[in-house]
Design a protein around this motif. Structure first.
Motif, PDB file in Angstrom:
ATOM      1  N   PRO A  82      -4.966  27.454 -24.794  1.00 29.40           N
ATOM      2  CA  PRO A  82      -3.810  26.550 -24.708  1.00 29.40           C
ATOM      3  C   PRO A  82      -3.616  25.726 -25.975  1.00 29.40           C
ATOM      4  O   PRO A  82      -2.486  25.490 -26.400  1.00 29.40           O
ATOM      5  N   LEU A  83      -4.733  25.306 -26.599  1.00 28.79           N
ATOM      6  CA  LEU A  83      -4.623  24.512 -27.819  1.00 28.79           C
ATOM      7  C   LEU A  83      -4.058  25.341 -28.962  1.00 28.79           C
ATOM      8  O   LEU A  83      -3.209  24.874 -29.728  1.00 28.79           O
ATOM      9  N   GLU A 126     -11.081  30.327 -23.107  1.00 29.12           N
ATOM     10  CA  GLU A 126     -10.250  29.743 -22.048  1.00 29.12           C
ATOM     11  C   GLU A 126      -9.798  28.334 -22.416  1.00 29.12           C
ATOM     12  O   GLU A 126      -8.648  27.955 -22.170  1.00 29.12           O
ATOM     13  N   ARG A 127     -10.689  27.570 -23.020  1.00 27.67           N
ATOM     14  CA  ARG A 127     -10.340  26.199 -23.397  1.00 27.67           C
ATOM     15  C   ARG A 127      -9.520  26.157 -24.679  1.00 27.67           C
ATOM     16  O   ARG A 127      -8.679  25.265 -24.865  1.00 27.67           O
ATOM     17  N   MET A 128      -9.749  27.108 -25.575  1.00 25.76           N
ATOM     18  CA  MET A 128      -9.077  27.085 -26.860  1.00 25.76           C
ATOM     19  C   MET A 128      -7.662  27.661 -26.806  1.00 25.76           C
ATOM     20  O   MET A 128      -6.783  27.241 -27.563  1.00 25.76           O
ATOM     21  N   ASP A 188     -16.330  33.322 -23.231  1.00 27.73           N
ATOM     22  CA  ASP A 188     -15.136  33.330 -22.377  1.00 27.73           C
ATOM     23  C   ASP A 188     -14.627  31.915 -22.135  1.00 27.73           C
ATOM     24  O   ASP A 188     -13.413  31.664 -22.152  1.00 27.73           O
ATOM     25  N   LEU A 189     -15.549  30.985 -21.891  1.00 29.16           N
ATOM     26  CA  LEU A 189     -15.156  29.599 -21.658  1.00 29.16           C
ATOM     27  C   LEU A 189     -14.537  28.989 -22.916  1.00 29.16           C
ATOM     28  O   LEU A 189     -13.572  28.223 -22.839  1.00 29.16           O
ATOM     29  N   ALA A 190     -15.102  29.343 -24.080  1.00 27.15           N
ATOM     30  CA  ALA A 190     -14.544  28.842 -25.334  1.00 27.15           C
ATOM     31  C   ALA A 190     -13.112  29.326 -25.514  1.00 27.15           C
ATOM     32  O   ALA A 190     -12.216  28.553 -25.886  1.00 27.15           O
TER      33      ALA A 190
END
Length: 227
Positions: free
Chosen positions: A111-112, A107-109, A103-105
């Motif tokens: 927007p990119l 969440e960070r990915m 989930d964190l991956a």
């Protein structure tokens, strides 16, 4: 107990256990020291046994193998990776911890990925326009003409919306060339005019080219302007 008389202290006898005057071992001091040592050894805690790691991991909820992880990737950015899951299992991750990592991956990915996707989409749209108009120089001249015409003849928000995609720009070009009904000029205020403003900005007209909707817009211009 009879002490053994020795003239010189042997090298293996500590000085505190040697009576230099008597030239003999201080037996009582030796026995006392031994008794204290024995007392300390008997009071020392027993060594802690090594924990049973598999049993501990099982108690924490870690599955027996990496295939036991049920990772949800509803975002569609990527799918669970068996190799990653294997490494998470070897590190003792619980299913909840493994899911949190995914989930964190995402969440960070996200927007990119969205930013990259927007840039790629914009590049593709531009390439499409350049190819349609026959090259970079031709596109540069046509785009200047389209922008000048649109600013004179279209509401500002309609120009911004249509200029965001290649289909919208092509629709503007057709309008400018007279192959589409001319759009409303800024400043018109009637109720029918306002409705036509809304319809021109509708993506069904300038992007999707929905035949029924385009015909409706064309008929609206015909009624309003006789064109």
């Amino acid at each position: 107990m009879t002490e053994t008389t020795i003239a010189t202290r042997p090298a293996n006898v500590p000085e505190k256990f040697w009576d230099a005057e008597a030239g003999a071992i201080r037996v009582e001091a030796l026995l006392k020291s031994y008794a204290e040592l024995e007392k300390r050894l008997s009071a020392a805690p027993a060594p802690t046994p090594e924990p049973d790691r598999p049993a501990l991991l099982k108690a924490l909820g870690v599955p027996e193998g990496p295939e036991g992880y049920c990772i949800a990737c509803d975002h569609g950015l990527f799918a669970p990776d068996p190799e990653v899951n294997g490494r998470l299992h070897a590190a003792g991750f619980t299913p909840e911890q493994a899911q949190l990592l995914y989930d964190l991956a995402a969440e960070r990915m996200l927007p990119l990925v969205q930013e990259l996707g927007g840039d790629l989409a914009a590049d593709r749209e531009l390439e499409r326009l350049v190819a349609h108009f026959g090259g970079t120089d031709a596109w540069r001249e046509v785009s200047r003409q389209i922008l000048a015409w649109a600013e004179r003849n279209l509401p500002k928000d309609a120009v911004e919306a249509m200029a965001a995609t290649a289909d919208g720009v092509l629709a503007l070009h057709r309008m400018m060339a007279g192959t589409e009904p001319a759009a409303l000029k800024p400043g018109t205020v009637g109720a029918e005019d306002a409705e036509l403003h809304r319809m021109v900005r509708d993506t069904r007209y300038w992007r999707d080219r929905d035949p029924a909707f385009v015909a409706k817009v064309t008929e609206g211009f015909r009624r309003a302007y006789g064109g």
